[in-house]
Design a protein around this motif. Structure first.
Motif, PDB file in Angstrom:
ATOM      1  N   LEU B  54      65.403 -40.847  76.377  1.00 14.85           N
ATOM      2  CA  LEU B  54      65.536 -41.555  77.649  1.00 14.85           C
ATOM      3  C   LEU B  54      64.956 -40.730  78.802  1.00 14.85           C
ATOM      4  CD1 LEU B  54      68.976 -43.114  76.929  1.00 14.85           C
ATOM      5  CD2 LEU B  54      66.933 -44.384  77.587  1.00 14.85           C
ATOM      6  N   VAL B  55      65.257 -39.431  78.812  1.00 15.54           N
ATOM      7  CA  VAL B  55      64.691 -38.576  79.862  1.00 15.54           C
ATOM      8  C   VAL B  55      63.166 -38.551  79.755  1.00 15.54           C
ATOM      9  CG1 VAL B  55      64.529 -36.208  80.681  1.00 15.54           C
ATOM     10  CG2 VAL B  55      66.739 -37.153  80.125  1.00 15.54           C
ATOM     11  N   ALA B  56      62.668 -38.482  78.501  1.00 13.50           N
ATOM     12  CA  ALA B  56      61.222 -38.409  78.295  1.00 13.50           C
ATOM     13  C   ALA B  56      60.525 -39.688  78.738  1.00 13.50           C
ATOM     14  CB  ALA B  56      60.916 -38.124  76.829  1.00 13.50           C
ATOM     15  N   LEU B  57      61.187 -40.843  78.540  1.00 14.90           N
ATOM     16  CA  LEU B  57      60.572 -42.103  78.953  1.00 14.90           C
ATOM     17  C   LEU B  57      60.393 -42.146  80.468  1.00 14.90           C
ATOM     18  CD1 LEU B  57      62.353 -44.638  76.596  1.00 14.90           C
ATOM     19  CD2 LEU B  57      59.909 -44.162  76.684  1.00 14.90           C
ATOM     20  N   GLY B  58      61.429 -41.728  81.193  1.00 16.00           N
ATOM     21  CA  GLY B  58      61.313 -41.667  82.648  1.00 16.00           C
ATOM     22  C   GLY B  58      60.217 -40.698  83.057  1.00 16.00           C
ATOM     23  N   GLN B  59      60.215 -39.535  82.395  1.00 12.46           N
ATOM     24  CA  GLN B  59      59.212 -38.519  82.712  1.00 12.46           C
ATOM     25  C   GLN B  59      57.798 -39.044  82.455  1.00 12.46           C
ATOM     26  OE1 GLN B  59      58.395 -35.884  84.536  1.00 12.46           O
ATOM     27  NE2 GLN B  59      59.984 -34.662  83.586  1.00 12.46           N
ATOM     28  N   SER B  60      57.621 -39.791  81.350  1.00  7.92           N
ATOM     29  CA  SER B  60      56.257 -40.226  81.038  1.00  7.92           C
ATOM     30  C   SER B  60      55.776 -41.263  82.039  1.00  7.92           C
ATOM     31  CB  SER B  60      56.170 -40.749  79.602  1.00  7.92           C
ATOM     32  OG  SER B  60      57.037 -41.829  79.436  1.00  7.92           O
ATOM     33  N   MET B  61      56.707 -42.049  82.606  1.00 11.75           N
ATOM     34  CA  MET B  61      56.286 -43.000  83.642  1.00 11.75           C
ATOM     35  C   MET B  61      55.794 -42.256  84.881  1.00 11.75           C
ATOM     36  SD  MET B  61      56.641 -45.914  82.303  1.00 11.75           S
ATOM     37  CE  MET B  61      56.789 -47.298  83.429  1.00 11.75           C
ATOM     38  N   VAL B  62      56.433 -41.116  85.189  1.00 14.96           N
ATOM     39  CA  VAL B  62      56.015 -40.334  86.353  1.00 14.96           C
ATOM     40  C   VAL B  62      54.721 -39.576  86.034  1.00 14.96           C
ATOM     41  CG1 VAL B  62      56.642 -38.427  87.865  1.00 14.96           C
ATOM     42  CG2 VAL B  62      58.327 -40.144  87.302  1.00 14.96           C
ATOM     43  N   LEU B  63      54.648 -39.011  84.823  1.00 12.41           N
ATOM     44  CA  LEU B  63      53.417 -38.308  84.421  1.00 12.41           C
ATOM     45  C   LEU B  63      52.237 -39.277  84.450  1.00 12.41           C
ATOM     46  CD1 LEU B  63      54.632 -36.139  81.399  1.00 12.41           C
ATOM     47  CD2 LEU B  63      53.960 -35.330  83.651  1.00 12.41           C
ATOM     48  N   ASN B  64      52.512 -40.542  84.125  1.00  4.44           N
ATOM     49  CA  ASN B  64      51.453 -41.544  84.082  1.00  4.44           C
ATOM     50  C   ASN B  64      50.795 -41.753  85.440  1.00  4.44           C
ATOM     51  OD1 ASN B  64      49.922 -43.563  82.735  1.00  4.44           O
ATOM     52  ND2 ASN B  64      51.188 -45.120  83.718  1.00  4.44           N
ATOM     53  N   PRO B 249      62.928 -30.139  76.960  1.00  5.12           N
ATOM     54  CA  PRO B 249      62.726 -31.024  75.810  1.00  5.12           C
ATOM     55  C   PRO B 249      62.163 -32.385  76.227  1.00  5.12           C
ATOM     56  CG  PRO B 249      64.846 -29.963  75.654  1.00  5.12           C
ATOM     57  CD  PRO B 249      64.291 -29.596  76.991  1.00  5.12           C
ATOM     58  N   GLY B 250      62.613 -32.887  77.390  1.00  5.54           N
ATOM     59  CA  GLY B 250      62.118 -34.176  77.867  1.00  5.54           C
ATOM     60  C   GLY B 250      60.623 -34.137  78.130  1.00  5.54           C
ATOM     61  N   ILE B 251      60.163 -33.087  78.817  1.00  2.00           N
ATOM     62  CA  ILE B 251      58.725 -32.954  79.079  1.00  2.00           C
ATOM     63  C   ILE B 251      57.984 -32.772  77.757  1.00  2.00           C
ATOM     64  CG2 ILE B 251      56.954 -31.544  80.198  1.00  2.00           C
ATOM     65  CD1 ILE B 251      58.980 -30.831  82.342  1.00  2.00           C
ATOM     66  N   ALA B 252      58.543 -31.924  76.878  1.00  2.94           N
ATOM     67  CA  ALA B 252      57.891 -31.672  75.590  1.00  2.94           C
ATOM     68  C   ALA B 252      57.759 -32.966  74.798  1.00  2.94           C
ATOM     69  CB  ALA B 252      58.688 -30.635  74.797  1.00  2.94           C
ATOM     70  N   ALA B 253      58.819 -33.792  74.803  1.00  2.29           N
ATOM     71  CA  ALA B 253      58.775 -35.045  74.051  1.00  2.29           C
ATOM     72  C   ALA B 253      57.708 -35.976  74.609  1.00  2.29           C
ATOM     73  CB  ALA B 253      60.138 -35.724  74.085  1.00  2.29           C
ATOM     74  N   ALA B 254      57.609 -36.030  75.940  1.00  3.40           N
ATOM     75  CA  ALA B 254      56.584 -36.883  76.549  1.00  3.40           C
ATOM     76  C   ALA B 254      55.185 -36.406  76.142  1.00  3.40           C
ATOM     77  CB  ALA B 254      56.737 -36.886  78.068  1.00  3.40           C
ATOM     78  N   LEU B 255      54.987 -35.079  76.138  1.00  3.78           N
ATOM     79  CA  LEU B 255      53.668 -34.530  75.817  1.00  3.78           C
ATOM     80  C   LEU B 255      53.349 -34.708  74.333  1.00  3.78           C
ATOM     81  CD1 LEU B 255      53.828 -31.237  77.886  1.00  3.78           C
ATOM     82  CD2 LEU B 255      52.551 -33.296  78.447  1.00  3.78           C
ATOM     83  N   VAL B 256      54.326 -34.402  73.475  1.00  2.84           N
ATOM     84  CA  VAL B 256      54.101 -34.569  72.034  1.00  2.84           C
ATOM     85  C   VAL B 256      53.876 -36.059  71.719  1.00  2.84           C
ATOM     86  CG1 VAL B 256      55.193 -34.332  69.763  1.00  2.84           C
ATOM     87  CG2 VAL B 256      55.376 -32.483  71.406  1.00  2.84           C
ATOM     88  N   GLY B 257      54.442 -36.932  72.544  1.00  2.00           N
ATOM     89  CA  GLY B 257      54.227 -38.363  72.387  1.00  2.00           C
ATOM     90  C   GLY B 257      52.892 -38.841  72.935  1.00  2.00           C
ATOM     91  N   GLY B 258      52.024 -37.908  73.282  1.00  2.87           N
ATOM     92  CA  GLY B 258      50.662 -38.278  73.672  1.00  2.87           C
ATOM     93  C   GLY B 258      50.472 -38.572  75.143  1.00  2.87           C
ATOM     94  N   THR B 259      51.490 -38.304  75.973  1.00  2.37           N
ATOM     95  CA  THR B 259      51.336 -38.511  77.409  1.00  2.37           C
ATOM     96  C   THR B 259      50.500 -37.369  77.984  1.00  2.37           C
ATOM     97  OG1 THR B 259      53.515 -39.502  77.440  1.00  2.37           O
ATOM     98  CG2 THR B 259      52.595 -38.859  79.556  1.00  2.37           C
TER      99      THR B 259
END
Lengths: 323, 320
Positions: B54-64, B249-259
């Motif tokens: 959940l944290v990573a999903l929010g983070q990936s929207m911001v990274l986007n 971990p949230g940032i790492a998950a977003a990055l490992v998820g290809g963001t």
């Protein structure tokens, strides 16, 4: 004209003024703040982040970021104490412990720099990785055995001993700071880092060895984090993988408050050093003024917010892009 | 290597890499110790992945949109504490109110960012500090246990569908929703446009300021959902307890998820696999029989390796 006045406001003058105001304010709140003992205490606390921030500024000046600070500190600190006179191992190798620990920091920095420059992975990600790698090395060295404590009185006392009235650890930090100022202002390499931060394609097309400079900057940052790890271990008197805990969130705000732009090409080592002084004095003064330590990160955060907004405010524009 | 190069040229490399990495890890773990792939292994892995996801999903929207939100894990922690304090008295109403409050906090981040043009890294580092203090002060540095209405949230953790707790399914639903938002709506397309080329977006009359506010509000909202997942799992909340170390971990998950950290590229569905991978690394290390102390080391090498394999390298691109 407008630009000039902005430069003055966001430059060292503004932050120096803030520093003076803080010192006066805290001295009035608690007379103990201005005592010689407390001054020495502040210098003691300031020396570790001061050493780190030199490397951090060099990296931020070229527009990259180094998050690996705490991990590298842990790895180097653990390696150093296990090879110095300690309660755990008999592996005292004297001065060579310094070389091994600093070498570990150097290698971690080199790895970060090489992967960043050669494999073109964003420095944020690489250094996040090397943070974990360094922390992992420290945890493996720590193992499950007893906490290693420094047994050499001479080494444990060295940071607090006074030379010409100032603690030794501060002298060490001052020497590093002076070297950092020299490198960033008066060498081709230092100016080169600034040029890379300003405009990398132009630096590259002018024949600057951009990749080598990038790797060198990270290598320096890694080595300095290693040194900071050793010094922090000495100050504590025992080894811990978490020796660098919280340092990253002192040095990066310090650099930003000092006016080093995270996008690169602006700021400098001295300004970041003043930022470190500001944050540490703020912390020290608040403790002496009787403020609950719980509020520390909040106050740091507020100051950081005000500082970045004050720096960015005059440079707003409809077409400005800030990431 | 030739195969890898070819795979990288394949335009969909980004979309296949995160699941590929995860399933490769599953395979390796399965070879060493098949017990970990049973129902228990699945429920443990997905349960620990839920807050990260959940944290990573929010983070990936911001990274986007090309920014970063260092405060979103702290938002979820404040959220968890507030939930633990208010749910006993107000039940579902408390959940809605806390989610709304956290969305507003996220939006305030976005507003400051949009209207003062400060770098998001520095800005959210500042709000991170403020939120940490908020968490400490609000909770009085103590652990707050859910006394009444406990089942209201803890069922989200204890109820399982295909061995997977509802908290993780909540993350999957949010991922699908964000995928739809990004791919099929104008707001979502605007976000990606801002991330790819902000100057271009401004000149194309995209309301870039609102896009940023919305992205950060989403990050705050999703952080709130992560807070619910934390309370559901722990049955309590504290400033130093479960969920206090979710940022990295949230940032790492977003990055490992290809963001992409530089913006304009994310796929929420792949972030699900990113979060699973990140949560599965400690379990995999145990299963293979490595020393548990090696966890951080493997974690670090893993992040670097995965991002090195999936990052975009266009000629002349400036990598910061």
């Amino acid at each position: 004209m407008r630009n000039l006045s902005i430069k003055n406001l966001s430059g060292p003058t503004g932050i120096l003024a803030a520093l003076v105001v803080l010192i006066v304010l805290f001295s009035l709140l608690n007379p103990r703040f201005a005592s010689v003992e407390n001054l020495q205490n502040v210098l003691f606390q300031v020396s570790v982040p001061l050493i780190i921030v030199v490397g951090t500024s060099l990296v931020i000046q070229m527009g990259s970021i180094d998050l690996s600070v705490e991990g590298v500190m842990g790895a180097a600190g653990m390696a150093w104490i296990l090879l110095s006179p300690n309660t755990r191992l008999e592996g005292d190798i004297g001065v060579w412990a310094w070389f091994v620990a600093l070498g570990l920091g150097l290698v971690l920095g080199l790895i970060t720099g090489a992967i960043y420059a050669k494999l073109k992975v964003p420095s944020f990600v690489v250094s996040l990785g090397t943070w974990y790698v360094g922390l992992g090395i420290a945890i493996l060295l720590y193992g499950n055995a007893l906490l290693p404590s420094l047994t050499s009185e001479a080494l444990a006392r060295w940071p607090t001993q006074l030379t010409l009235g100032l603690p030794n650890c501060f002298w060490l930090a001052a020497v590093i700071l002076a070297a950092g100022v020299f490198v960033s202002h008066y060498t081709k390499f230092g100016r080169g880092l600034m040029a890379i931060g300003n405009n990398e394609p132009i630096a590259r097309s002018n024949g600057m060895p951009v990749d080598r400079y990038k790797i060198a900057a990270f290598a320096i940052a890694g080595t300095l984090c290693g040194l900071a790890g050793i010094l922090a271990t000495m100050q504590l008197g025992s080894g811990s993988p978490d020796i660098g805990f919280g340092q990253l969130f002192v040095v990066i705000p310090a650099a930003v408050i000092g006016g080093t732009a995270l996008s690169g090409g602006e700021g400098g080592v001295i300004r970041s050093a003043i930022g470190v002084f500001l944050l540490i004095i703020l912390n020290n003064g608040l403790v002496l003024a009787g403020v609950d330590p719980d509020y520390q990160s909040g106050v740091f955060g507020m100051i950081l917010l005000i500082a970045v907004i004050a720096v960015a405010w005059p440079q707003r524009g409809r077409l400005k892009v800030a990431k | 290597m030739a195969f890898l190069t070819k795979l990288r040229e394949f335009s969909a490399w980004h979309t296949v890499a995160p699941p590929l990495v995860f399933f490769a890890m599953l395979l390796v773990v399965g070879v060493f110790n098949s017990n970990y792939l049973g129902p228990l292994g699945i429920s443990i892995a997905t349960a620990s992945a839920a807050p990260i996801l959940l944290v990573a999903l929010g983070q990936s929207m911001v990274l986007n949109i090309g920014s970063i939100d260092l405060s979103n894990a702290a938002i979820s922690l404040v959220g968890a504490i507030l939930l633990a304090m208010t749910i006993p008295a107000f039940g579902v109403g408390a959940m809605i109110a806390v989610l709304a409050l956290l969305t507003v906090i996220g939006a305030i981040n976005g507003l400051i960012l949009a209207y003062t043009h400060v770098p998001s890294f520095a800005l959210t580092l500042g709000t991170l500090g403020i939120l940490q203090t908020t968490a400490l002060v609000v909770s009085g540095s103590e652990t707050i246990y859910l006394s009444e209405n406990r089942e209201l949230v803890t069922t989200l953790y204890s109820a399982k569908l295909f061995y997977i707790p509802l908290t993780f399914w909540m993350g999957v639903v949010v991922a699908v929703a964000y995928w739809v938002l990004l791919r099929l709506t104008r707001v979502g397309q605007n976000m990606t446009a801002v991330g790819k080329n902000e100057s271009g977006a401004i000149l194309s009359a995209i309301p870039t300021k609102w896009v940023k506010v919305i992205a950060f509000a989403i990050s705050g909202f999703t952080g709130g959902l992560a807070g619910i997942a934390i309370v559901a799992q722990a049955g309590s909340a504290s400033a130093s307890g479960l969920g206090s170390a979710l940022l990295l971990p949230g940032i790492a998950a977003a990055l490992v998820g290809g963001t992409s950290i530089s913006g304009g590229l994310t796929n929420p569905l792949n972030v699900v696999f990113g979060a699973l991978t990140v949560a599965f690394v400690p379990i995999a290390i145990q299963a293979i029989g490595f020393n548990a102390a090696a966890q951080s080391l493997v974690y670090g090498i893993f992040i670097i390796a995965v991002v090195t394999l999936t990052t975009t390298r266009t000629r002349g691109l400036v990598i910061k």
